[in-house]
Design an enzyme around this catalytic site. Structure first.
Site: not given
Length: 186
Positions: A19, A66, A91, A112
């Protein structure tokens, strides 16, 4: 001024996870361009400098993935930054590790961080570099996958992904994003 935002999660716990490949690319750009990323402002760590004649800001949101849109919006509002000069690096499971895909619009595709940026900018039209991390094997939880590190055997391919991303960003500093897509999506 070009402003490049790499998505990731703050903290050493996440530093080498899938991530955080966007942060990895920002760190590589920092090394390439000699721009220190130290200033804490707009819910992000920021470094500014010049690459040739172009002023460049390298940005790592510190909001966690997020909520990335909060930092992007804060930077845009504070600096009156133009969305046409914005490139986000992140990513993408639908792109194979070792590959990058450039786009200038589209949905969040389940990401997200991108969903948050779309929400805070009120548009799906902004430049992006999707950095391949490949899909997890069937049965593996997506959250566990993106928050895990890259296998030792994948380190060279990971570096290729980061290098290709940085090459594309560097090219985009002196070319249109359409020209950059034509060169790096081929």
């Amino acid at each position: 001024m070009k402003w490049i935002v790499g998505l990731g999660n703050p903290g050493m716990k996440y530093a080498s996870t899938r991530h955080n490949i966007g942060f990895m690319a920002i760190d590589e750009l920092s090394n390439r361009f000699g721009i220190d990323i130290r200033e804490s402002k707009c819910k992000a760590l920021i470094g500014e400098g010049r690459v040739g004649t172009e002023k460049v800001a390298l940005i790592k949101p510190m909001t966690f993935m997020n909520l990335s849109g909060e930092a992007v919006r804060a930077y845009m509002d504070y600096y009156k930054a133009d969305i046409e000069d914005f490139i986000v690096l992140y990513d993408d499971m639908d792109t194979e590790l070792g590959k990058v895909r450039l786009r200038y619009q589209g949905s969040a595709g389940g990401h997200n961080g991108i969903k948050s940026i779309i929400q805070h900018l009120g548009t799906q039209s902004f430049n992006r570099v999707r950095m391949g991390i490949s899909r997890p094997e069937p049965g593996r939880e997506i959250v566990d996958y993106v928050l895990s590190g890259f296998a030792k055997k994948d380190q060279d391919t990971l570096q290729q992904t980061v290098d290709k991303t940085c090459d594309a960003v560097e090219y985009a500093l002196t070319h249109t994003f359409d020209q950059t897509m034509a060169k790096f999506n081929g």
